[in-house]
Write a protein that holds these residues in place. Structure first.
Motif, PDB file in Angstrom:
ATOM      1  N   SER A  95      -6.373  -1.739   7.983  1.00  0.00           N
ATOM      2  CA  SER A  95      -7.120  -2.305   6.819  1.00  0.00           C
ATOM      3  C   SER A  95      -7.866  -1.013   6.410  1.00  0.00           C
ATOM      4  CB  SER A  95      -7.899  -3.425   7.200  1.00  0.00           C
ATOM      5  OG  SER A  95      -8.914  -3.607   6.133  1.00  0.00           O
ATOM      6  N   SER A  96      -8.020  -1.250   4.965  1.00  0.00           N
ATOM      7  CA  SER A  96      -8.868  -0.043   4.249  1.00  0.00           C
ATOM      8  C   SER A  96     -10.581  -0.526   4.068  1.00  0.00           C
ATOM      9  CB  SER A  96      -8.258   0.233   2.795  1.00  0.00           C
ATOM     10  OG  SER A  96      -8.013  -1.145   1.838  1.00  0.00           O
TER      11      SER A  96
ATOM     12  N   ILE B  99       8.678   1.010   4.485  1.00  0.00           N
ATOM     13  CA  ILE B  99       9.712   0.416   3.903  1.00  0.00           C
ATOM     14  C   ILE B  99      10.944   1.050   3.613  1.00  0.00           C
ATOM     15  CG2 ILE B  99      10.385  -1.472   2.395  1.00  0.00           C
ATOM     16  CD1 ILE B  99       8.071  -2.900   2.767  1.00  0.00           C
ATOM     17  N   ALA B 100      10.568   2.162   2.641  1.00  0.00           N
ATOM     18  CA  ALA B 100      11.823   2.778   2.355  1.00  0.00           C
ATOM     19  C   ALA B 100      12.550   3.594   3.175  1.00  0.00           C
ATOM     20  CB  ALA B 100      11.113   3.788   1.063  1.00  0.00           C
TER      21      ALA B 100
ATOM     22  N   GLY C 195       0.902  -1.230  -0.039  1.00  0.00           N
ATOM     23  CA  GLY C 195       0.139  -0.018  -0.181  1.00  0.00           C
ATOM     24  C   GLY C 195       0.913   1.281   0.093  1.00  0.00           C
ATOM     25  N   GLN C 196       0.139   2.524  -0.179  1.00  0.00           N
ATOM     26  CA  GLN C 196       0.823   3.470  -0.163  1.00  0.00           C
ATOM     27  C   GLN C 196       1.779   3.997   0.921  1.00  0.00           C
ATOM     28  OE1 GLN C 196      -2.547   5.939  -1.133  1.00  0.00           O
ATOM     29  NE2 GLN C 196      -1.272   6.847  -2.829  1.00  0.00           N
ATOM     30  N   LEU C 197       1.220   3.606   2.217  1.00  0.00           N
ATOM     31  CA  LEU C 197       1.713   3.899   3.331  1.00  0.00           C
ATOM     32  C   LEU C 197       3.056   2.693   3.770  1.00  0.00           C
ATOM     33  CD1 LEU C 197       2.365   5.453   6.155  1.00  0.00           C
ATOM     34  CD2 LEU C 197       0.693   3.914   7.309  1.00  0.00           C
TER      35      LEU C 197
ATOM     36  N   ALA D 181      -4.558  19.821  10.672  1.00  0.00           N
ATOM     37  CA  ALA D 181      -3.086  19.534  10.740  1.00  0.00           C
ATOM     38  C   ALA D 181      -2.601  18.407  10.163  1.00  0.00           C
ATOM     39  CB  ALA D 181      -2.897  19.669  12.334  1.00  0.00           C
ATOM     40  N   SER D 182      -2.748  18.465   8.882  1.00  0.00           N
ATOM     41  CA  SER D 182      -2.068  17.230   8.222  1.00  0.00           C
ATOM     42  C   SER D 182      -0.702  17.299   7.993  1.00  0.00           C
ATOM     43  CB  SER D 182      -2.971  17.234   6.844  1.00  0.00           C
ATOM     44  OG  SER D 182      -2.378  18.298   6.043  1.00  0.00           O
ATOM     45  N   ALA D 183      -0.291  16.261   7.701  1.00  0.00           N
ATOM     46  CA  ALA D 183       1.337  15.941   7.070  1.00  0.00           C
ATOM     47  C   ALA D 183       1.284  15.257   5.978  1.00  0.00           C
ATOM     48  CB  ALA D 183       2.045  15.551   8.088  1.00  0.00           C
ATOM     49  N   SER D 184       2.312  15.094   5.438  1.00  0.00           N
ATOM     50  CA  SER D 184       2.575  13.948   4.239  1.00  0.00           C
ATOM     51  C   SER D 184       2.489  12.684   4.744  1.00  0.00           C
ATOM     52  CB  SER D 184       3.831  14.425   3.423  1.00  0.00           C
ATOM     53  OG  SER D 184       4.982  14.009   4.034  1.00  0.00           O
ATOM     54  N   ARG D 185       2.108  11.882   3.975  1.00  0.00           N
ATOM     55  CA  ARG D 185       2.043  10.429   4.106  1.00  0.00           C
ATOM     56  C   ARG D 185       3.620   9.887   4.565  1.00  0.00           C
ATOM     57  NH1 ARG D 185      -0.961   9.077   0.396  1.00  0.00           N
ATOM     58  NH2 ARG D 185      -2.727   8.448   1.392  1.00  0.00           N
ATOM     59  N   ALA D 186       4.732  10.446   3.672  1.00  0.00           N
ATOM     60  CA  ALA D 186       5.898  10.300   4.042  1.00  0.00           C
ATOM     61  C   ALA D 186       6.536  10.665   5.333  1.00  0.00           C
ATOM     62  CB  ALA D 186       6.698  10.916   3.024  1.00  0.00           C
ATOM     63  N   ASP D 187       5.898  11.667   5.979  1.00  0.00           N
ATOM     64  CA  ASP D 187       6.399  11.974   7.337  1.00  0.00           C
ATOM     65  C   ASP D 187       5.716  11.023   8.219  1.00  0.00           C
ATOM     66  OD1 ASP D 187       7.048  14.538   6.355  1.00  0.00           O
ATOM     67  OD2 ASP D 187       5.487  15.677   6.663  1.00  0.00           O
ATOM     68  N   TYR D 188       4.507  10.619   8.127  1.00  0.00           N
ATOM     69  CA  TYR D 188       4.089   9.694   9.148  1.00  0.00           C
ATOM     70  C   TYR D 188       4.703   8.282   8.982  1.00  0.00           C
ATOM     71  CZ  TYR D 188       0.054  12.437   9.843  1.00  0.00           C
ATOM     72  OH  TYR D 188      -1.005  13.593  10.231  1.00  0.00           O
ATOM     73  N   ALA D 189       5.185   7.889   7.675  1.00  0.00           N
ATOM     74  CA  ALA D 189       5.744   6.601   7.518  1.00  0.00           C
ATOM     75  C   ALA D 189       7.201   6.757   8.237  1.00  0.00           C
ATOM     76  CB  ALA D 189       6.002   6.392   5.810  1.00  0.00           C
ATOM     77  N   LEU D 190       7.833   7.926   8.254  1.00  0.00           N
ATOM     78  CA  LEU D 190       9.227   7.862   8.643  1.00  0.00           C
ATOM     79  C   LEU D 190       9.031   7.891  10.346  1.00  0.00           C
ATOM     80  CD1 LEU D 190      11.944   8.603   8.926  1.00  0.00           C
ATOM     81  CD2 LEU D 190      11.830  10.900   8.629  1.00  0.00           C
ATOM     82  N   ALA D 191       7.960   8.477  10.969  1.00  0.00           N
ATOM     83  CA  ALA D 191       7.555   8.435  12.399  1.00  0.00           C
ATOM     84  C   ALA D 191       7.327   6.881  12.569  1.00  0.00           C
ATOM     85  CB  ALA D 191       6.348   9.072  12.635  1.00  0.00           C
TER      86      ALA D 191
END
Length: 282
Positions: free
Chosen positions: A74-75, A16-17, A9-11, A167-177
């Motif tokens: 899950s979606s 993983i990256a 999925g996108q997240l 107060a949103s953030a990028s999906r990549a920001d959340y992934a890094l967290a």
């Protein structure tokens, strides 16, 4: 070994990256329903294992040898809790050291309809005798910027969020967290409220798009039923249209706002600015 569910999925791909920057690929497992979609991950050296939220028997092999698991929600609205419970039970059998779960911002008090299944999962985790951490994600900025093309074409951004601050953030920001929690010790029992550093209204989002495109974009606030009907009219399934409209209404009640800066504290930098994400989208 770290297992990521929903890894194609996108997240999941972004998590993983982020992990690959500090963790050997051989220590990462991508748990996926469709093995073909994960071929690129396998080519990077990531272990790819079959696991289906709707196939409980698949999870024992998927989590074999796991020390930590990221359960990406899950979606499938309406089926999420049962699917999440399957993974939690398997994690318990695998004796994992940590199960991190991607929940929703302020799940225990949120007016969002989608919060119910997240909260049920959190409550099940609390009773499951599995070391866990809760990653309560706020809104992804891409939830809005991903559909800006139509707004730019018609000169109108529709919604039902009123003057609610997002107060949103990028999906990549959340992934890094998420990746940071998975690679940091002593995370069991922690609950993180994750949101962007700054907040905006949809009127302000429209103004930013106007600024960057040179075309005036108006924000039009609709009652929730009208906004949902509009989303259905343009082709969204009823259930998804309801989720979006309900979430917008929740934003008008403060559901997508948090100023604790816990996301920035986890990732060690400021969250990605709205203007940067709007620029990328257009």
């Amino acid at each position: 070994m770290i297992v990521i569910t929903g890894a194609t999925g996108q997240l999941g791909r972004l998590v993983i990256a982020a992990l690959l920057k500090t963790t050997p690929a051989s220590n990462i497992v991508a748990a996926v329903r469709n093995l073909d979609k994960a071929k690129d991950l396998a080519d990077l050296g990531v272990q790819v294992r079959y696991a289906d939220y709707n196939q409980p028997a698949s999870w024992d092999a998927a989590l074999a040898g796991a020390s930590k698991v990221l359960l990406i929600s899950s979606s499938e609205i309406g089926q999420r809790f049962v699917q999440h419970r399957t993974v939690v039970d398997a994690a318990k059998r695998a004796n994992v050291q940590l199960l991190a779960y991607t929940s929703v911002l302020h799940a225990d008090t949120s007016p969002l309809g989608l919060a119910a299944e997240h909260l049920a999962t959190e409550q099940y985790l609390a009773k499951a005798d599995v070391p866990f951490a809760i990653l309560r994600h706020g809104w992804y900025t891409e939830n809005y910027t991903g559909s800006l093309a139509a707004s730019i074409a018609h000169g109108t951004l529709y919604g039902s969020a009123g003057d609610g601050k997002i107060a949103s953030a990028s999906r990549a920001d959340y992934a890094l967290a998420d990746a940071t929690v998975l690679t940091t010790e002593n995370q069991a029992g922690k609950i993180y409220e994750l949101a962007g550093d700054s907040a905006y209204t949809l009127t302000e989002l429209a103004a930013e798009v106007s600024k960057q495109t040179g075309k005036t974009i108006h924000y039009v606030n609709l009652p929730e039923p009208e906004y949902q009907a509009l989303l259905v009219k343009i082709g969204l399934p009823d259930a998804f249209a309801h989720l979006i409209a309900d979430s917008d209404t929740g934003a008008s009640k403060g559901a997508l706002y948090d100023n604790s800066k816990q996301l920035t504290q986890l990732i060690g930098r400021a969250t990605t600015p709205l203007a940067e994400l709007v620029a990328a989208a257009i």
